[in-house]
Design a protein around this motif. Structure first.
Motif, mmCIF file in Angstrom:
data_model
loop_
_atom_site.group_PDB
_atom_site.id
_atom_site.type_symbol
_atom_site.label_atom_id
_atom_site.label_comp_id
_atom_site.label_asym_id
_atom_site.label_seq_id
_atom_site.Cartn_x
_atom_site.Cartn_y
_atom_site.Cartn_z
ATOM 1 N N ASN A 72 26.751 16.043 -31.997
ATOM 2 C CA ASN A 72 27.163 15.725 -30.533
ATOM 3 C C ASN A 72 25.616 15.085 -29.755
ATOM 4 O O ASN A 72 25.920 14.816 -28.772
ATOM 5 C CB ASN A 72 27.885 16.730 -29.891
ATOM 6 N N THR A 73 24.595 15.200 -30.559
ATOM 7 C CA THR A 73 23.422 14.514 -30.000
ATOM 8 C C THR A 73 23.227 13.270 -30.576
ATOM 9 O O THR A 73 22.877 13.041 -31.735
ATOM 10 C CB THR A 73 22.172 15.671 -30.259
ATOM 11 N N VAL A 74 23.030 12.227 -29.531
ATOM 12 C CA VAL A 74 22.773 10.887 -30.303
ATOM 13 C C VAL A 74 21.374 10.679 -29.636
ATOM 14 O O VAL A 74 21.148 10.731 -28.391
ATOM 15 C CB VAL A 74 23.842 9.793 -29.400
ATOM 16 N N SER A 75 20.417 10.357 -30.631
ATOM 17 C CA SER A 75 18.895 10.197 -30.114
ATOM 18 C C SER A 75 18.500 8.766 -30.166
ATOM 19 O O SER A 75 19.007 8.029 -31.227
ATOM 20 C CB SER A 75 18.243 10.985 -31.208
ATOM 21 N N TYR A 76 17.689 8.480 -29.402
ATOM 22 C CA TYR A 76 17.137 7.104 -29.613
ATOM 23 C C TYR A 76 15.605 7.322 -29.073
ATOM 24 O O TYR A 76 15.301 8.204 -28.567
ATOM 25 C CB TYR A 76 17.674 6.066 -28.344
ATOM 26 N N SER A 77 14.934 6.529 -29.705
ATOM 27 C CA SER A 77 13.180 6.489 -29.657
ATOM 28 C C SER A 77 12.680 5.219 -29.339
ATOM 29 O O SER A 77 13.374 4.114 -29.829
ATOM 30 C CB SER A 77 12.937 7.098 -30.954
ATOM 31 N N THR A 78 11.657 4.986 -28.646
ATOM 32 C CA THR A 78 11.032 3.852 -28.480
ATOM 33 C C THR A 78 9.693 3.784 -29.483
ATOM 34 O O THR A 78 9.554 5.017 -30.048
ATOM 35 C CB THR A 78 10.424 3.755 -27.034
ATOM 36 N N VAL A 79 9.310 2.838 -29.721
ATOM 37 C CA VAL A 79 8.017 2.611 -30.420
ATOM 38 C C VAL A 79 7.062 2.043 -29.552
ATOM 39 O O VAL A 79 7.148 1.507 -28.335
ATOM 40 C CB VAL A 79 8.123 1.720 -31.681
ATOM 41 N N SER A 80 5.777 2.461 -29.699
ATOM 42 C CA SER A 80 4.463 1.886 -29.144
ATOM 43 C C SER A 80 4.276 0.206 -29.314
ATOM 44 O O SER A 80 3.508 0.341 -30.455
ATOM 45 C CB SER A 80 3.550 2.955 -29.209
ATOM 46 N N LEU B 13 12.087 -0.297 -27.398
ATOM 47 C CA LEU B 13 13.147 0.128 -28.604
ATOM 48 C C LEU B 13 12.904 -0.739 -29.634
ATOM 49 O O LEU B 13 12.567 -1.944 -29.728
ATOM 50 C CB LEU B 13 14.615 -0.377 -28.051
ATOM 51 N N PRO B 14 13.105 -0.184 -30.706
ATOM 52 C CA PRO B 14 12.634 -0.763 -32.125
ATOM 53 C C PRO B 14 13.760 -1.828 -32.448
ATOM 54 O O PRO B 14 14.644 -1.482 -33.470
ATOM 55 C CB PRO B 14 12.509 0.506 -33.039
ATOM 56 N N VAL B 15 13.654 -2.969 -32.113
ATOM 57 C CA VAL B 15 14.491 -4.116 -32.340
ATOM 58 C C VAL B 15 13.841 -5.415 -32.875
ATOM 59 O O VAL B 15 12.630 -5.369 -32.374
ATOM 60 C CB VAL B 15 15.584 -4.369 -31.251
ATOM 61 N N ASN B 16 14.436 -6.457 -33.024
ATOM 62 C CA ASN B 16 13.853 -7.686 -33.273
ATOM 63 C C ASN B 16 13.838 -8.381 -32.168
ATOM 64 O O ASN B 16 14.876 -8.824 -31.421
ATOM 65 C CB ASN B 16 14.605 -8.502 -34.383
ATOM 66 N N LEU B 17 12.758 -8.946 -31.852
ATOM 67 C CA LEU B 17 12.388 -9.599 -30.398
ATOM 68 C C LEU B 17 11.372 -10.580 -30.687
ATOM 69 O O LEU B 17 10.461 -10.826 -31.901
ATOM 70 C CB LEU B 17 11.457 -8.636 -29.589
#
Length: 143
Positions: free
Chosen positions: A55-63, A104-108
């Motif tokens: 029940n814990t949904v985790s998101y992380s950013t990247v530097s 957020l770790p996505v394609n940009l």
């Protein structure tokens, strides 16, 4: 930890889950599989998860570091860096050839503006969070 982010979940439509405070937000949901969406700095990242098993949904950013060097591999200062997410979003000016922002770790698509010209580069931050640009001087300009 994403201190300022907006979370949604999908149940027939995207519904508000809440905004993070100190990196967390919670809401009572029935057990099941949901799609969740985190939006941070105008960037969204979707994730599917069965909350009956976790029940814990985790998101992380990247530097994310935008690095700008000249053709002699020297750092370039005052190059304006930005990324595209619905519109061009400013990261800032390079100092010692670099500027950093948590994303957020996505394609940009990233852009630098320097000396009256610009360069664009697409990169997936999930695989490499250092976006490198090389500016080449030619007759007082870069290309």
């Amino acid at each position: 930890m994403i201190d300022q982010g907006t979370v949604q979940y999908y149940a027939g439509a995207w519904r508000a889950f809440g905004s993070t405070s100190n990196g967390t937000v919670s809401k009572e949901l029935l057990p099941g599989n949901y799609s969740f969406r985190m939006t941070h700095e105008f960037i969204s990242l979707d994730k599917a998860q069965d909350i009956s098993t976790n029940n814990t949904v985790s998101y992380s950013t990247v530097s994310c570091t935008v690095r700008v060097r000249n053709s002699q591999n020297q750092p370039v200062d005052n190059a304006q860096a930005s990324y595209y997410s619905g519109a061009w979003r400013q990261i800032g000016a390079t100092v010692n050839g670099e500027v950093t922002k948590e994303l957020l770790p996505v394609n940009l698509t990233f852009r630098i503006n320097y000396g009256g010209t610009q360069q664009d580069k697409e990169q997936n931050l999930a695989t490499n969070s250092v976006v490198e640009f090389v500016v080449q001087y030619s007759a007082g300009s870069i290309r």
